[in-house]
Scaffold this motif. Structure first.
Motif, PDB file in Angstrom:
ATOM      1  N   VAL A  17       0.589  -8.590   0.958  1.00  0.00           N
ATOM      2  CA  VAL A  17       1.012  -8.444  -0.434  1.00  0.00           C
ATOM      3  C   VAL A  17       2.521  -8.246  -0.472  1.00  0.00           C
ATOM      4  O   VAL A  17       3.050  -7.334   0.169  1.00  0.00           O
ATOM      5  CB  VAL A  17       0.320  -7.222  -1.087  1.00  0.00           C
ATOM      6  CG1 VAL A  17       0.737  -7.072  -2.539  1.00  0.00           C
ATOM      7  CG2 VAL A  17      -1.194  -7.331  -0.971  1.00  0.00           C
ATOM      8  N   ARG A  18       3.203  -9.099  -1.219  1.00  0.00           N
ATOM      9  CA  ARG A  18       4.654  -8.961  -1.410  1.00  0.00           C
ATOM     10  C   ARG A  18       4.905  -8.486  -2.834  1.00  0.00           C
ATOM     11  O   ARG A  18       4.526  -9.145  -3.802  1.00  0.00           O
ATOM     12  CB  ARG A  18       5.375 -10.288  -1.180  1.00  0.00           C
ATOM     13  CG  ARG A  18       6.900 -10.178  -1.431  1.00  0.00           C
ATOM     14  CD  ARG A  18       7.628 -11.496  -1.197  1.00  0.00           C
ATOM     15  NE  ARG A  18       7.510 -11.896   0.192  1.00  0.00           N
ATOM     16  CZ  ARG A  18       6.884 -13.002   0.612  1.00  0.00           C
ATOM     17  NH1 ARG A  18       6.319 -13.821  -0.255  1.00  0.00           N
ATOM     18  NH2 ARG A  18       6.824 -13.292   1.890  1.00  0.00           N
ATOM     19  N   ASP A  19       5.549  -7.337  -2.978  1.00  0.00           N
ATOM     20  CA  ASP A  19       5.924  -6.805  -4.285  1.00  0.00           C
ATOM     21  C   ASP A  19       7.115  -7.613  -4.796  1.00  0.00           C
ATOM     22  O   ASP A  19       8.174  -7.633  -4.170  1.00  0.00           O
ATOM     23  CB  ASP A  19       6.285  -5.329  -4.154  1.00  0.00           C
ATOM     24  CG  ASP A  19       6.619  -4.667  -5.474  1.00  0.00           C
ATOM     25  OD1 ASP A  19       6.576  -5.333  -6.528  1.00  0.00           O
ATOM     26  OD2 ASP A  19       6.928  -3.464  -5.449  1.00  0.00           O
ATOM     27  N   GLU A  20       6.955  -8.273  -5.927  1.00  0.00           N
ATOM     28  CA  GLU A  20       8.030  -9.093  -6.485  1.00  0.00           C
ATOM     29  C   GLU A  20       8.989  -8.277  -7.343  1.00  0.00           C
ATOM     30  O   GLU A  20       9.964  -8.805  -7.856  1.00  0.00           O
ATOM     31  CB  GLU A  20       7.447 -10.262  -7.278  1.00  0.00           C
ATOM     32  CG  GLU A  20       6.573 -11.203  -6.451  1.00  0.00           C
ATOM     33  CD  GLU A  20       7.295 -11.888  -5.306  1.00  0.00           C
ATOM     34  OE1 GLU A  20       8.547 -11.905  -5.286  1.00  0.00           O
ATOM     35  OE2 GLU A  20       6.623 -12.405  -4.399  1.00  0.00           O
ATOM     36  N   GLY A  21       8.691  -6.972  -7.547  1.00  0.00           N
ATOM     37  CA  GLY A  21       9.608  -6.089  -8.249  1.00  0.00           C
ATOM     38  C   GLY A  21       9.520  -6.125  -9.759  1.00  0.00           C
ATOM     39  O   GLY A  21      10.270  -5.438 -10.442  1.00  0.00           O
ATOM     40  N   ASP A  22       8.614  -6.922 -10.290  1.00  0.00           N
ATOM     41  CA  ASP A  22       8.475  -7.044 -11.746  1.00  0.00           C
ATOM     42  C   ASP A  22       7.045  -6.768 -12.205  1.00  0.00           C
ATOM     43  O   ASP A  22       6.625  -7.219 -13.254  1.00  0.00           O
ATOM     44  CB  ASP A  22       8.915  -8.447 -12.192  1.00  0.00           C
ATOM     45  CG  ASP A  22       8.063  -9.557 -11.575  1.00  0.00           C
ATOM     46  OD1 ASP A  22       7.147  -9.254 -10.766  1.00  0.00           O
ATOM     47  OD2 ASP A  22       8.314 -10.735 -11.904  1.00  0.00           O
ATOM     48  N   GLY A  23       6.303  -6.022 -11.381  1.00  0.00           N
ATOM     49  CA  GLY A  23       4.911  -5.730 -11.710  1.00  0.00           C
ATOM     50  C   GLY A  23       3.950  -6.781 -11.180  1.00  0.00           C
ATOM     51  O   GLY A  23       2.747  -6.676 -11.384  1.00  0.00           O
ATOM     52  N   THR A  24       4.493  -7.796 -10.506  1.00  0.00           N
ATOM     53  CA  THR A  24       3.635  -8.816  -9.918  1.00  0.00           C
ATOM     54  C   THR A  24       3.730  -8.769  -8.397  1.00  0.00           C
ATOM     55  O   THR A  24       4.699  -8.257  -7.839  1.00  0.00           O
ATOM     56  CB  THR A  24       3.991 -10.242 -10.405  1.00  0.00           C
ATOM     57  OG1 THR A  24       5.282 -10.593  -9.925  1.00  0.00           O
ATOM     58  CG2 THR A  24       3.935 -10.328 -11.919  1.00  0.00           C
ATOM     59  N   LEU A 102      -1.081 -17.735  -1.344  1.00  0.00           N
ATOM     60  CA  LEU A 102      -2.279 -18.220  -2.039  1.00  0.00           C
ATOM     61  C   LEU A 102      -2.229 -18.048  -3.549  1.00  0.00           C
ATOM     62  O   LEU A 102      -2.483 -18.990  -4.287  1.00  0.00           O
ATOM     63  CB  LEU A 102      -3.522 -17.520  -1.483  1.00  0.00           C
ATOM     64  CG  LEU A 102      -3.794 -17.781  -0.004  1.00  0.00           C
ATOM     65  CD1 LEU A 102      -4.984 -16.979   0.459  1.00  0.00           C
ATOM     66  CD2 LEU A 102      -3.998 -19.266   0.247  1.00  0.00           C
ATOM     67  N   PHE A 103      -1.957 -16.818  -4.016  1.00  0.00           N
ATOM     68  CA  PHE A 103      -1.933 -16.588  -5.462  1.00  0.00           C
ATOM     69  C   PHE A 103      -1.022 -15.430  -5.810  1.00  0.00           C
ATOM     70  O   PHE A 103      -0.632 -14.649  -4.944  1.00  0.00           O
ATOM     71  CB  PHE A 103      -3.347 -16.375  -6.026  1.00  0.00           C
ATOM     72  CG  PHE A 103      -4.127 -15.256  -5.387  1.00  0.00           C
ATOM     73  CD1 PHE A 103      -4.070 -13.967  -5.899  1.00  0.00           C
ATOM     74  CD2 PHE A 103      -4.940 -15.496  -4.284  1.00  0.00           C
ATOM     75  CE1 PHE A 103      -4.799 -12.944  -5.312  1.00  0.00           C
ATOM     76  CE2 PHE A 103      -5.673 -14.478  -3.690  1.00  0.00           C
ATOM     77  CZ  PHE A 103      -5.603 -13.203  -4.204  1.00  0.00           C
ATOM     78  N   ARG A 104      -0.695 -15.330  -7.105  1.00  0.00           N
ATOM     79  CA  ARG A 104       0.114 -14.223  -7.619  1.00  0.00           C
ATOM     80  C   ARG A 104      -0.720 -13.444  -8.623  1.00  0.00           C
ATOM     81  O   ARG A 104      -1.554 -14.010  -9.334  1.00  0.00           O
ATOM     82  CB  ARG A 104       1.390 -14.751  -8.267  1.00  0.00           C
ATOM     83  CG  ARG A 104       2.303 -15.385  -7.235  1.00  0.00           C
ATOM     84  CD  ARG A 104       3.740 -15.508  -7.704  1.00  0.00           C
ATOM     85  NE  ARG A 104       4.572 -15.885  -6.580  1.00  0.00           N
ATOM     86  CZ  ARG A 104       5.132 -17.079  -6.427  1.00  0.00           C
ATOM     87  NH1 ARG A 104       4.970 -18.022  -7.337  1.00  0.00           N
ATOM     88  NH2 ARG A 104       5.868 -17.340  -5.365  1.00  0.00           N
ATOM     89  N   ASP A 109      -2.032  -1.496 -11.921  1.00  0.00           N
ATOM     90  CA  ASP A 109      -1.407  -0.210 -11.604  1.00  0.00           C
ATOM     91  C   ASP A 109      -0.490  -0.404 -10.400  1.00  0.00           C
ATOM     92  O   ASP A 109      -0.969  -0.645  -9.285  1.00  0.00           O
ATOM     93  CB  ASP A 109      -2.490   0.827 -11.285  1.00  0.00           C
ATOM     94  CG  ASP A 109      -1.925   2.156 -10.812  1.00  0.00           C
ATOM     95  OD1 ASP A 109      -0.707   2.402 -10.968  1.00  0.00           O
ATOM     96  OD2 ASP A 109      -2.714   2.957 -10.285  1.00  0.00           O
ATOM     97  N   ALA A 110       0.812  -0.293 -10.612  1.00  0.00           N
ATOM     98  CA  ALA A 110       1.769  -0.488  -9.521  1.00  0.00           C
ATOM     99  C   ALA A 110       1.574   0.532  -8.403  1.00  0.00           C
ATOM    100  O   ALA A 110       1.926   0.272  -7.251  1.00  0.00           O
ATOM    101  CB  ALA A 110       3.197  -0.413 -10.057  1.00  0.00           C
ATOM    102  N   GLY A 111       0.985   1.666  -8.704  1.00  0.00           N
ATOM    103  CA  GLY A 111       0.714   2.674  -7.694  1.00  0.00           C
ATOM    104  C   GLY A 111      -0.291   2.212  -6.651  1.00  0.00           C
ATOM    105  O   GLY A 111      -0.375   2.797  -5.568  1.00  0.00           O
TER     106      GLY A 111
END
Length: 130
Positions: A17-24, A102-104, A109-111
């Motif tokens: 999982v890569r955190d894109e920094g915008d909630g995605t 694969l998908f975004r 919940d960002a936590g």
């Protein structure tokens, strides 16, 4: 040993999982997972957008050896899929952390990212399976 980037989070079921920094987040399978499966020949991605729960099967990858479910690592809404891997599943083998995503998802919940494994924790999972 497989490549395990330190800037990603991991599920014990071998999704990164890569955190894109915008909630995605962007989701794919790990280098270890693709190596274990072998040459990938088919990818079934989620159809359209929709919500899913952490741990729910939402995609499938198939190799010449086996098929494997891909699980949502967090609760949220699937917002995009990587159509390129439908046409070229081998992208997952050649670049699992880049072009082979694969998908975004938009996280509910960002936590939830904090509940996933860091690189060291995922390395322990891989070691335990060996």
């Amino acid at each position: 040993m497989s490549e395990i980037p330190t800037d990603l989070r991991y599920a014990a079921t071998h999704e990164w999982v890569r955190d894109e920094g915008d909630g995605t987040v962007t989701v794919g399978i790990t280098d270890h997972a693709q190596a274990s499966l072998g040459d990938l020949v088919f990818v079934e991605l989620p159809e359209g957008e929709g919500t899913t729960e952490a741990g729910a099967a939402c995609a499938v990858v198939e190799s010449v050896k086996a098929a494997s479910d891909i699980y949502a690592p967090v609760d949220g809404e699937i917002t995009a899929v990587n159509d390129a891997v439908r046409d070229e599943p081998e992208l997952i083998n050649s670049d699992p952390y880049g072009e082979g995503w694969l998908f975004r998802m938009r996280m509910a919940d960002a936590g939830a990212l904090g509940e996933l494994l860091d690189a060291d924790g995922y390395a322990e999972v891989v070691e335990a399976e060996s």
